[in-house]
Design a protein around this motif. Structure first.
Motif, mmCIF file in Angstrom:
data_model
loop_
_atom_site.group_PDB
_atom_site.id
_atom_site.type_symbol
_atom_site.label_atom_id
_atom_site.label_comp_id
_atom_site.label_asym_id
_atom_site.label_seq_id
_atom_site.Cartn_x
_atom_site.Cartn_y
_atom_site.Cartn_z
ATOM 1 N N GLU A 32 -6.293 -6.910 8.195
ATOM 2 C CA GLU A 32 -6.570 -6.798 6.769
ATOM 3 C C GLU A 32 -5.380 -7.320 5.965
ATOM 4 O OE1 GLU A 32 -8.301 -3.392 3.786
ATOM 5 O OE2 GLU A 32 -6.597 -2.838 5.059
ATOM 6 N N VAL A 33 -5.679 -8.088 4.924
ATOM 7 C CA VAL A 33 -4.652 -8.602 4.021
ATOM 8 C C VAL A 33 -4.712 -7.792 2.730
ATOM 9 C CG1 VAL A 33 -3.812 -10.601 2.739
ATOM 10 C CG2 VAL A 33 -4.843 -10.904 5.003
ATOM 11 N N VAL A 34 -3.640 -7.096 2.411
ATOM 12 C CA VAL A 34 -3.572 -6.264 1.215
ATOM 13 C C VAL A 34 -2.838 -7.037 0.125
ATOM 14 C CG1 VAL A 34 -2.724 -4.112 0.212
ATOM 15 C CG2 VAL A 34 -3.633 -4.147 2.547
ATOM 16 N N VAL A 35 -3.431 -7.091 -1.079
ATOM 17 C CA VAL A 35 -2.856 -7.824 -2.197
ATOM 18 C C VAL A 35 -2.787 -6.907 -3.416
ATOM 19 C CG1 VAL A 35 -3.676 -10.051 -1.356
ATOM 20 C CG2 VAL A 35 -5.117 -8.716 -2.902
ATOM 21 N N THR A 36 -2.044 -7.349 -4.422
ATOM 22 C CA THR A 36 -1.884 -6.555 -5.654
ATOM 23 C C THR A 36 -2.248 -7.383 -6.879
ATOM 24 O OG1 THR A 36 0.471 -7.137 -5.645
ATOM 25 C CG2 THR A 36 -0.140 -5.018 -4.691
ATOM 26 N N ALA A 37 -3.214 -8.283 -6.739
ATOM 27 C CA ALA A 37 -3.583 -9.184 -7.830
ATOM 28 C C ALA A 37 -4.128 -8.445 -9.037
ATOM 29 C CB ALA A 37 -4.617 -10.193 -7.323
ATOM 30 N N THR A 38 -4.728 -7.264 -8.834
ATOM 31 C CA THR A 38 -5.287 -6.486 -9.944
ATOM 32 C C THR A 38 -4.380 -5.332 -10.351
ATOM 33 O OG1 THR A 38 -6.512 -5.053 -8.421
ATOM 34 C CG2 THR A 38 -7.629 -7.053 -9.189
ATOM 35 N N LYS A 39 -3.126 -5.341 -9.875
ATOM 36 C CA LYS A 39 -2.131 -4.285 -10.103
ATOM 37 C C LYS A 39 -2.498 -2.994 -9.370
ATOM 38 C CE LYS A 39 0.346 -6.976 -12.635
ATOM 39 N NZ LYS A 39 0.975 -6.732 -13.915
ATOM 40 N N ARG A 40 -3.421 -3.098 -8.409
ATOM 41 C CA ARG A 40 -3.705 -2.046 -7.438
ATOM 42 C C ARG A 40 -3.601 -2.666 -6.045
ATOM 43 N NH1 ARG A 40 -6.729 2.580 -9.290
ATOM 44 N NH2 ARG A 40 -7.559 2.329 -11.414
ATOM 45 N N ALA A 41 -3.183 -1.901 -5.070
ATOM 46 C CA ALA A 41 -3.161 -2.380 -3.694
ATOM 47 C C ALA A 41 -4.583 -2.346 -3.146
ATOM 48 C CB ALA A 41 -2.237 -1.522 -2.845
ATOM 49 N N GLU A 42 -5.133 -3.518 -2.851
ATOM 50 C CA GLU A 42 -6.511 -3.634 -2.378
ATOM 51 C C GLU A 42 -6.591 -4.688 -1.287
ATOM 52 O OE1 GLU A 42 -9.610 -3.265 -5.791
ATOM 53 O OE2 GLU A 42 -7.919 -4.380 -6.626
ATOM 54 N N SER A 43 -7.636 -4.565 -0.467
ATOM 55 C CA SER A 43 -7.919 -5.614 0.499
ATOM 56 C C SER A 43 -8.294 -6.893 -0.232
ATOM 57 C CB SER A 43 -9.055 -5.196 1.425
ATOM 58 O OG SER A 43 -9.510 -6.293 2.195
ATOM 59 N N PRO A 394 -6.673 7.298 -10.818
ATOM 60 C CA PRO A 394 -6.572 7.494 -9.367
ATOM 61 C C PRO A 394 -7.505 6.610 -8.547
ATOM 62 C CG PRO A 394 -7.689 9.348 -10.406
ATOM 63 C CD PRO A 394 -7.123 8.517 -11.519
ATOM 64 N N GLY A 395 -8.592 6.121 -9.096
ATOM 65 C CA GLY A 395 -9.538 5.322 -8.324
ATOM 66 C C GLY A 395 -10.589 6.193 -7.676
#
Length: 842
Positions: A32-43, A394-395
């Motif tokens: 899995e690649v985790v990114v922060t493009a939306t200012k949240r840590a997401e796949s 919190p999501g």
């Protein structure tokens, strides 16, 4: 051959994307690649943004030294240098060369805005990953991202102690050293230190300076400390300093087809000094301060009456004030980041403060030839402070949201001293010196809310409001570069001797008519203005103090996502973006004289974009494959263009409208436990829907009457032609990357790792006048490979690295040679190179 390569790559991807669906599932799965493009840590697979992510390990293993190297293998993504600046483009959307223009694609370091184009030259070191976000990113990243954003995330400290040493040695004197140490200082404090040193002699031999170019000497150091204040609060401090310097460049003459008396004479003189030139790994470029002419004068004097006429002609060119600086680029950068993150109930509050400053000096031999004709000595001193406050829900709720506020303040001081060896054309050697001082302040508030309509459908709405103020001052002065004595170096009826300062030139300008007081004859200043400053250089003295502009922006986005099943998501997106207006840093006209063509072009307005996307992200074959694709259309109005006029000026205006549309895709497939296949591509249909004020091509009316006749005159009196329907620069119709990674055990303790990377690009323009002769890069395929022997436990590896192994000739910028009609230059990237790399982990 290139069409075969294109079809082969496209067919390969089609096979991966369709034929693989019929394959049985394998035991191999992708990480899995985790990114922060939306200012949240997401796949990455859960983020409805067209994006690519490159890991820091890949960057280190491939010896990718800066952003330009990284994007060399990315479809429809371009970061390249040019003689007086840098280009940053995504989807054929970007900014042309001008130190006053904001970027259409901005770079961020750990969330800190690094929008100045020169910072794309900064070295890579100890990177966690780089995220390339395509399309407007205005809600979370702010203005100046209408083409996309390049987000660099550095590696973080670890409590577990670890260290790394990596060395690389290659052809052309290339050497690189990377050091890293990380670990806990106490139970709640961890630190990480990284250092990088890079040396490179250059691949191109300059036959006149007798050295290889462009040489590089870089070093970077970074310290990062993370303090877990308590269970709810973390404080991060990071400071990084870089120095990255170059000696020499890679530009060389590529087209030699002069027309007109001046161009023919200059080209003939250059040929006498340098011989015949061709596009290869040799260049003949020097600004020698007139040493060649001085030597000829000394030789002619020693021969007396026996001196041949040709030698006397060259000796007559001896004069003071020719351009004589060495080509170079010296850069220093400091970045400090402070991040406070704390839990406020179930919410997360984040405060990010950034302090960045850099300065550089760039010297360009901008005639790209052996004659001392044009020299640009530019310097920039820039500092910025920024603060972002963000509150994140919190999501997992019915409505998830992020709200925040942003403040940015910056100061820019840009200077340029541009010297011209005009005595070659029977005019005094002169310089123009100018500066731009600019203060900028920006404030914005933003928010993004996601309504989870049910378990499979989500609607995200984003809004950002921004205010920006800019204040600019600019002054341009003229002078005789080395002073001038009209008695020893006569120019028409002019007389007298003058020094080399602007004040000395003011004295010259105050002289009365050459025929005496009261006569209807021109003044010495008027004579030089008509023949040199206006007629040849298009330059007017001016002083503009404290000019202000204020802007307000509202950006919005709507994004609807739907999960077809657990493995496939589709989405539709509509968003806007804006790039701020500003002031032309290279403005040469007189803002008070309406008779001067382009007199009112010092200030230009903002640029706006409307973006629409339809895409999907899928995980297939039980996690062994990801396949993502996006259809997009971006409409840009009031496009800011900066176009070289073929002389010495760049003209800036909101002169065009453009549409960029196409299809992007990326596939990653763990075909077996040992083999991973990665592919990414872009079909791009990019064109100016309206561009009636494009710069004219340089054409000889005698030999190219039809093309010369395309040139007209704008309402402002500027030479123009209609480029509507043409594509923008760096907009190949098709580009694609295909990569194979393989790992094979050798015995019980060793691994043989191999990777091969092929990148194809269609032909495309590289200069804003869109000249098919001087500004075109032909289609090409570039291949890189890496072979490594590694310890199975991951402690060490030794690798052979080959780049551009088929010796493809790729230019980052082709354009007209200044002041020499009919000639053009190219900026060749490095040809085939090989290196050995060794890494040990503690």
């Amino acid at each position: 051959m290139q069409s075969i390569n294109r079809k082969l790559l496209a067919t390969t991807v089609a096979a991966l994307a369709t034929g693989a669906l019929a394959l049985p599932a394998t035991a191999a799965t992708l990480e899995e690649v985790v990114v922060t493009a939306t200012k949240r840590a997401e796949s990455l697979q859960d983020v409805s943004i067209s994006m690519l992510a490159v890991s820091g390990e890949t960057i280190r293993e491939e010896s990718i030294t800066k952003m330009e190297d990284l994007t060399n293998s990315m479809p429809a993504v371009t970061v390249v240098t040019n003689p007086i600046g840098n280009f940053v483009f995504i989807r054929g959307i970007g900014s042309s060369t001008n130190q006053g223009i904001e970027q259409s694609v901005s770079m961020f370091h750990d969330g800190i805005y690094m929008g100045r184009h020169q910072l794309t030259r900064a070295p890579f070191m100890d990177i966690e990953r780089v995220e390339v976000l395509r399309g407007p990113q205005s809600i979370m990243f702010g203005k100046n991202t209408i083409g996309g954003a390049l987000s660099v995330i550095t590696a973080k400290p670890t409590q577990e102690r670890e260290a790394l040493i990596s060395v690389m040695a290659g052809e052309d004197g290339e050497q690189e050293l990377n050091l890293m140490a990380s670990g806990g200082i106490s139970d709640n404090v961890a630190a990480r230190f990284a250092y990088r040193d890079y040396q490179y002699d250059g691949f191109m031999e300059n036959t006149l300076t007798n050295r290889d170019e462009a040489q590089r000497d870089d070093w970077t150091a970074r310290a990062t400390v993370v303090w877990d204040v308590n269970e709810d609060t973390t404080f991060t401090f990071k400071h990084e300093r870089s120095e990255f310097n170059e000696l020499g460049r890679t530009q060389q003459l590529a087209v030699v087809n002069p027309y007109g008396e001046t161009a023919l004479g200059l080209t003939g003189l250059n040929g006498a000094i340098a011989g015949t030139e061709s596009v290869d790994d040799q260049r003949a470029v020097i600004n020698d301060g007139g040493a060649y002419f001085a030597n000829a004068a000394a030789l002619a004097a020693s021969l007396g009456e026996a001196a041949p006429a040709a030698l006397l002609g060259v000796a007559a060119l001896d004069a003071p004030g020719y351009p004589g600086l060495d080509e170079m680029s010296d850069n220093e950068m400091d970045v400090t980041t402070l991040i406070l993150e704390t839990q406020m109930g179930e919410h997360t509050f984040t405060a990010t403060a950034g302090f960045a400053n850099y300065e550089y000096v760039d010297v360009c031999d901008c005639d790209f030839a052996a004659i001392p004709l044009v020299q640009v000595d530019a310097a920039e001193d820039y500092s910025q402070e920024s603060l972002e406050l963000r509150l994140t829900s919190p999501g997992g709720e019915t409505v998830d949201y992020i709200v925040g506020a942003y403040y940015h303040q910056s100061d820019l001081h840009y200077t340029s001293g541009e010297a011209f060896g005009a005595w070659i054309a029977s005019a005094p050697n002169v310089s123009r010196d100018y500066y731009l001082d600019q203060e900028q302040e920006q404030m914005s508030v933003f928010g993004s809310a996601t309504w989870n309509m049910d378990d499979s459908t989500r609607l995200t709405v984003g809004l950002r409001y921004s205010e920006e103020d800019k204040t600019a001052s600019r002054e341009l002065e003229k002078r005789f570069t080395g002073g001038w004595d009209f008695g020893t170096h006569p120019v028409g009826p002019l007389s007298g001797s003058f020094g080399s300062t602007a004040a000395d030139y003011d004295t010259f300008q105050q002289l009365g008519p050459v025929g005496g007081p009261g006569t209807a004859t021109p003044t010495p200043s008027q004579i030089l203005d008509g023949a040199l400053w206006v007629g040849l250089l298009g330059t007017y003295e001016h002083s503009i103090q404290g000019q202000k502009r204020s802007e307000e922006f509202v950006d919005w986005s709507f994004n609807l996502e739907h999960d077809i099943n657990d493995d496939i998501m589709v989405y539709g997106l509509v968003s806007t973006g804006v790039k701020g207006g500003g002031f032309d840093a290279r403005y040469l006209k007189d803002p008070e004289d309406s008779s001067v063509p382009g007199y009112n072009k010092f200030e230009y307005e903002e640029e706006e974009a409307l973006n629409m996307e339809l895409g999907f992200k899928s995980t297939l074959l039980d996690g062994a494959m990801t396949f993502n694709a996006t259809l997009f259309r971006t409409e840009i109005t009031d496009l800011q263009v900066s176009i070289f006029d073929g002389g010495t000026a760049f003209l800036v205006d909101n002169a065009a409208e453009m549409t960029a549309q196409g299809l992007e895709f990326d596939v990653k497939w763990a075909a077996t436990e040992a083999l991973t296949v990665t592919a990414a591509g872009a079909f791009l249909d990019n064109e100016f829907t309206s561009f009636t004020d494009s710069a004219c091509w340089k054409r000889d009316p005698a030999t190219n009457p039809e093309e010369a006749a395309l040139c007209g005159t704008s309402a402002d009196g500027l030479p123009i032609q209609d480029a509507s329907g043409e594509p923008n620069i760096f907009s190949p119709e098709f580009s694609m990357n295909l990569r194979l990674d393989h790992e094979m055990p050798i015995g019980n303790n060793l691994l043989l790792r191999s990777s091969v990377d092929a990148f194809y690009s269609d032909e495309h323009f590289t200069a804003a006048d869109l000249d098919p002769i001087y500004a075109m890069q032909e289609s090409y395929t570039r291949i890189n490979l890496r072979l490594a022997l590694a310890d199975a436990a991951g402690k060490w590896d030794v690798a052979l690295i080959g780049k551009n192994i088929t010796d493809e000739e790729v230019s980052t910028n082709n354009n007209d040679q200044p002041l020499v009609n009919g000639n053009g230059f190219t900026s060749l990237q490095r040809l085939a190179s090989w290196a050995v790399q060794g890494t040990y982990r503690f």
